[in-house]
Motif scaffolding. Structure first.
Motif, PDB file in Angstrom:
ATOM      1  N   TYR A   1       0.752  -1.171   0.149  1.00 12.52           N
ATOM      2  CA  TYR A   1      -0.106  -0.079  -0.114  1.00 12.52           C
ATOM      3  C   TYR A   1       0.937   1.317   0.229  1.00 12.52           C
ATOM      4  CZ  TYR A   1      -4.614  -2.192   0.855  1.00 12.52           C
ATOM      5  OH  TYR A   1      -5.635  -2.823   0.349  1.00 12.52           O
TER       6      TYR A   1
ATOM      7  N   ASN B   1      -2.034   3.993  -1.092  1.00 10.48           N
ATOM      8  CA  ASN B   1      -2.837   4.457   0.012  1.00 10.48           C
ATOM      9  C   ASN B   1      -2.040   4.353   1.351  1.00 10.48           C
ATOM     10  OD1 ASN B   1      -4.730   4.251   2.283  1.00 10.48           O
ATOM     11  ND2 ASN B   1      -6.587   3.710   0.673  1.00 10.48           N
TER      12      ASN B   1
ATOM     13  N   SER C   1      -3.938   2.935   4.717  1.00 13.68           N
ATOM     14  CA  SER C   1      -3.857   1.555   4.783  1.00 13.68           C
ATOM     15  C   SER C   1      -2.559   1.133   5.052  1.00 13.68           C
ATOM     16  CB  SER C   1      -4.378   0.795   3.468  1.00 13.68           C
ATOM     17  OG  SER C   1      -5.839   1.305   3.039  1.00 13.68           O
TER      18      SER C   1
ATOM     19  N   ARG D   1      -2.028   1.353   8.893  1.00 13.26           N
ATOM     20  CA  ARG D   1      -2.644   0.660   9.577  1.00 13.26           C
ATOM     21  C   ARG D   1      -2.144  -0.716   9.651  1.00 13.26           C
ATOM     22  NH1 ARG D   1      -7.048  -2.904   8.375  1.00 13.26           N
ATOM     23  NH2 ARG D   1      -7.018  -2.481   6.208  1.00 13.26           N
TER      24      ARG D   1
END
Length: 305
Positions: free
Chosen positions: A98, A107, A110, A113
């Protein structure tokens, strides 16, 4: 009966885990021998049944194209299956994909995370990468102090990039400006072979603006970084050879390193090499050119003194 049923289920689960483990090891031995087709043949069935290590390695096979066509989408599929079960290596891999936009739309949220999930389990590279995203404000709000905490965790475990990043935060004054801490962290990173740290440490010793000037130390670290292809270090090393600072004056060595800096497209390197050329005898110029050619051929490993 309920107790007996649970006991039998546990026995079956343990037996399956044992077979899965043995099959994984067989696949890994084939993988190390670069027999990727056999490794995939062994791993795929146990990966389908939920073996997270096999799922992670299937991700690697498709990510790197080992014995299969490189396929980021397929790699991501396998990584996510293991990552969702808490496997930190796969969580880091998903975060990286990501982060870089490999096989998926980039992203940073993401990426944060998944890096966070791996970092909390002690994955050192994830701790460093998470720190970078937090520091740069990518994928969310900028959090300098939290970034520093993650860099510190990874740096304490010997991660050279984290040591460099944490040193950079101290050098640039994020939270607090402390040049001595920056120098110590750059040195630790440099000793671990990180070229950016080697170069920045050399510059600190060379210009003497924030720590005591020491051209001998500057030469030492410029050489380390120059050998890894750092163009600025190659140029600055050439200057020190030309000026005889921290090292005996050597115009042949100056020529060689200016030539390498030209190869790395460093501004002004061509002009400086031309000046050196005018100072060399024909025999020394010929020798310098031969040594420069050898330096390029060996990727900066055999460059004279």
């Amino acid at each position: 009966m309920e107790t007996l049923g649970k006991f039998l289920t546990l026995i079956i689960a343990i037996a399956f885990a044992g077979w899965g483990s043995r099959d994984y090891e067989k696949g890994y031995k084939a993988y190390l021998k670069k027999d990727y087709a056999t490794a995939v043949k062994i791993w795929r069935p146990i990966a389908e049944k939920g073996d997270v290590r096999a799922q992670d390695m299937m991700g690697d096979v498709y990510y790197y194209g080992n014995g299969e066509n490189k396929d980021y989408s397929e790699a991501l599929k396998w990584y996510i299956r293991a990552a969702e079960k808490g496997y930190s290596l796969s969580q880091f891999a998903v975060g990286l994909m990501y982060d870089n936009g490999n096989g998926v739309t980039q992203n940073y949220s993401s990426a944060r995370r998944w890096y966070m999930a791996a970092a909390k389990q002690g994955h050192v590279a994830a701790q460093n990468n998470l720190g970078l995203l937090l520091w740069q404000g990518k994928g969310g709000v900028e959090h300098d102090e939290e970034a520093k905490e993650w860099f510190a965790k990874a740096a304490a475990k010997g991660n050279a990039r984290a040591q460099y990043n944490l040193g950079s935060m101290y050098f640039q004054g994020y939270g607090e400006q402390d040049y001595e801490k920056a120098r110590n962290l750059f040195r630790r990173s440099a000793e671990n072979g990180f070229s950016l740290a080697q170069e920045d440490l050399a510059v600190m010793y060379d210009d003497g603006k924030v720590i005591p000037q020491d051209h001998s130390e500057a030469v030492y670290w410029y050489k380390k970084a120059a050998a890894q292809g750092m163009g600025k270090s190659q140029y600055n090393l050439a200057l020190l050879y030309e000026q005889g600072k921290g090292v005996d004056s050597n115009l042949i060595s100056a020529y060689i390193w200016f030539d390498m800096a030209i190869y790395k497209e460093v501004p002004d390197a061509l002009r400086r090499r031309s000046q050196i050329t005018q100072l060399l005898s024909q025999s020394d110029l010929k020798r310098a050119m031969e040594m420069a050619a050898e330096c390029k051929t060996t990727q900066f490993k055999n460059c004279g003194k």
